[in-house]
Design an enzyme around this catalytic site. Structure first.
Site, mmCIF file in Angstrom:
data_model
loop_
_atom_site.group_PDB
_atom_site.id
_atom_site.type_symbol
_atom_site.label_atom_id
_atom_site.label_comp_id
_atom_site.label_asym_id
_atom_site.label_seq_id
_atom_site.Cartn_x
_atom_site.Cartn_y
_atom_site.Cartn_z
ATOM 1 N N TYR A 1 0.811 -1.214 0.000
ATOM 2 C CA TYR A 1 0.000 0.000 0.000
ATOM 3 C C TYR A 1 0.846 1.267 0.000
ATOM 4 O O TYR A 1 0.330 2.355 -0.257
ATOM 5 C CB TYR A 1 -0.926 0.032 1.218
ATOM 6 C CG TYR A 1 -1.889 -1.116 1.341
ATOM 7 C CD1 TYR A 1 -2.066 -2.041 0.313
ATOM 8 C CD2 TYR A 1 -2.619 -1.301 2.512
ATOM 9 C CE1 TYR A 1 -2.943 -3.107 0.443
ATOM 10 C CE2 TYR A 1 -3.502 -2.358 2.648
ATOM 11 C CZ TYR A 1 -3.649 -3.261 1.614
ATOM 12 O OH TYR A 1 -4.521 -4.315 1.761
ATOM 13 N N HIS B 1 0.510 -11.671 1.923
ATOM 14 C CA HIS B 1 -0.512 -10.935 1.177
ATOM 15 C C HIS B 1 -1.172 -11.778 0.090
ATOM 16 O O HIS B 1 -2.394 -11.757 -0.085
ATOM 17 C CB HIS B 1 0.126 -9.686 0.562
ATOM 18 C CG HIS B 1 -0.843 -8.582 0.301
ATOM 19 N ND1 HIS B 1 -0.480 -7.249 0.359
ATOM 20 C CD2 HIS B 1 -2.158 -8.584 -0.012
ATOM 21 C CE1 HIS B 1 -1.539 -6.496 0.087
ATOM 22 N NE2 HIS B 1 -2.555 -7.284 -0.145
#
Length: 291
Positions: free
Chosen positions: A52, A110
């Site tokens: 992010y 992730h």
């Protein structure tokens, strides 16, 4: 804030604050201001990831907030290009440095594969898991978990694990419930946790969803969040304005009937983000078009 239990006896907030793309071409403001607002509203579970590219900003806000560390739950993730023992060891430390934290409460893999055709994903995932378990013993991670793992990916972790994953973060919402994976998680004592619980607003005009929201006299987001929470699924909605943050953190209290739960659980595919660990979106859409 209501809590939800994990397989290690710990409790986390049932509703966290998602930070993926909270600042992009569609939003105003900046990451620090948005996270400051979320903390002021009352969120104490903040979900981020190396991918992010906002860990540094979040770390600055956390440090200046004055909120006691033990009141916070901070989750971050290793990106799929950093899978493998050595890379994940380095990624954990890099994330903690950016967040200015001594430890992450929750640390996730992730995605299970660097790409859909990744031939080494199993070995790399197992190496990452061993690095994460080592980080738990070193006090750098409190709880390890997964993100976007389907049962066959989880099985690779289970072959080598000494510590069980506490949760699996998945795209879950009406119209894309991945029910087999949810059921597998529950059978293994792993909490299913929903990213994109509102279907990235794609469900807000869905006639079935809007009709049910009208029936219960609640806004569509409240219906969608309650649908997941009622099933014991944690949620991490994203919001960039204070009113939306407040409404997501405290959706209306009501109980969906079994019939209406069934309607939403069996809704044809809708609102899907287009991401799958084993296939490109084009391949999935082709498979659906054959049915």
């Amino acid at each position: 804030m209501k809590k939800i239990s994990l397989n290690n006896g710990q409790m986390i907030d049932a509703i966290g604050f998602g930070t993926y793309k909270i600042t992009d071409e569609l939003t105003s403001g900046n990451t620090r201001d948005i996270v400051r607002t979320a903390l002021r509203v009352g969120y104490r579970y903040i979900d981020t990831a190396a991918f992010y590219q906002n860990e540094e900003d979040i770390g600055i806000v956390l440090k200046e907030s004055g909120i006691p560390r033990e009141e916070l739950t901070i989750a971050t993730k290793v990106w799929k290009t950093d899978l493998g023992y050595e890379k994940t060891r380095a990624a954990i430390r890099a994330s903690l440095q950016r967040l200015q934290l001594d430890y992450a409460d929750i640390y996730l893999i992730h995605w299970p594969k660097a790409s859909p055709e990744d031939p080494d994903w199993r070995e790399n995932v197992q190496g990452s898991w061993k690095a994460m378990e080592e980080a738990v013993r070193e006090g750098l991670i409190r709880m390890p978990g997964l993100s976007n793992f389907l049962p066959h990916h989880m099985m690779a972790v289970q072959e080598v694990m000494e510590i069980r994953p506490v949760l699996d973060q998945l795209e879950l919402h009406a119209g894309y419930m991945q029910q087999y994976t949810v059921d597998y998680c529950r059978a293994q004592g792993i909490l299913p946790q929903a990213w994109s619980p509102l279907g990235r607003t794609r469900l807000f005009a869905h006639p079935t969803v809007t009709a049910l929201a009208e029936k219960y006299g609640v806004p569509v987001p409240d219906l969608l969040l309650r649908f997941l929470l009622q099933q014991g699924i944690g949620v991490i909605p994203k919001a960039t304005t204070e009113p939306h943050m407040r409404s997501n953190m405290a959706p209306a209290e009501f109980t969906l009937s079994e019939e209406d739960l069934s309607v939403l659980l069996t809704l044809p595919r809708a609102g899907w983000a287009g991401e799958h660990p084993d296939f490109t979106r084009e391949a999935v859409d082709f498979r659906f078009s054959l049915n």
